[in-house]
Design an enzyme around this catalytic site. Sequence first.
Site, PDB file in Angstrom:
ATOM      1  N   GLU A  76       0.813  -1.215   0.219  1.00  0.00           N
ATOM      2  CA  GLU A  76       0.002   0.054   0.036  1.00  0.00           C
ATOM      3  C   GLU A  76       0.780   1.262   0.089  1.00  0.00           C
ATOM      4  O   GLU A  76       0.275   2.098   0.492  1.00  0.00           O
ATOM      5  CB  GLU A  76      -0.886   0.069   1.210  1.00  0.00           C
ATOM      6  CG  GLU A  76      -1.791  -0.946   1.050  1.00  0.00           C
ATOM      7  CD  GLU A  76      -3.206  -0.761   1.883  1.00  0.00           C
ATOM      8  OE1 GLU A  76      -4.230  -0.477   1.647  1.00  0.00           O
ATOM      9  OE2 GLU A  76      -2.867  -0.776   3.386  1.00  0.00           O
ATOM     10  N   HIS A  97      -5.340   0.208  10.229  1.00  0.00           N
ATOM     11  CA  HIS A  97      -6.518  -0.236  10.232  1.00  0.00           C
ATOM     12  C   HIS A  97      -6.978  -0.108  11.596  1.00  0.00           C
ATOM     13  O   HIS A  97      -7.614  -0.870  12.207  1.00  0.00           O
ATOM     14  CB  HIS A  97      -6.323  -1.781   9.945  1.00  0.00           C
ATOM     15  CG  HIS A  97      -5.791  -2.001   8.650  1.00  0.00           C
ATOM     16  ND1 HIS A  97      -4.929  -3.118   8.177  1.00  0.00           N
ATOM     17  CD2 HIS A  97      -5.718  -1.216   7.523  1.00  0.00           C
ATOM     18  CE1 HIS A  97      -4.547  -2.912   6.914  1.00  0.00           C
ATOM     19  NE2 HIS A  97      -5.078  -1.713   6.380  1.00  0.00           N
TER      20      HIS A  97
END
Length: 233
Positions: A76, A97
């Site tokens: 990412e 997250h």
Amino acid sequence: MTDQLKTTLINAGKILYSEQQGDDIFGHVTVRLPDDAGHFLMKPHTFGLEEITMENIITVNLDGEKTAGSAPRHLEVFIHSEILRARSDVQAVVHTHAPHAVAFSALGRPLQPVGHEGSVFCDGLPVFDETTDLIVTQERGKSVAKALGKHHAVLLQNHGLVTAGRTIQEATMLAIHLERACKSQLMVESCGGATRLSTPDDAKAKQGRIIPQYASVFAYLERKVCGCGQAHD
Ligand SMILES: [Zn+2]
């Protein structure tokens, strides 16, 4: 200079981990090199946020290519490279997250100024909803940067949070406050939703009081979590 920046990056990872924003080996922090705007330091893949060291930090360019370091690069990376490309005022990016941010993003509701932390985002909290998948291409990274716009943060729907700061300290504190703001609102929503909120004027005033204190709060968290606080203005 770079060693001090690496130390702050290491401490940011430990602080985010202590704030329950670790997701095993996922989540990352980056900071642009002060003397080279086209490169940034990044937490390596395969390690937890609390496991960043002087040795495993990698260097990446704005195309998302690793240019130094032996540890793997996160898939990412493009969240970071494209935000740093789009925003010359941004020097550091955090993506985690964080569990309450993920849960809140599934509600599809605007963030409210329930507590002080929510007021930090009173200018609006955009939501990236193009996909809930990982951001693994340059194109998707550009879309995240576009969704972020000029804001401090963007939620990735059913995925997590992204914050953009002028320093690592600011990006880290924005991530901590966004997660706490999402948690506060989830608590209120579970009781039927807020009937009292800060006025827009109050929220804006609090935003102006809180953000300038981020370096001091980060230094406190360094002392608390890392036992090695550095001096900050
Ligand atoms: Zn992610």
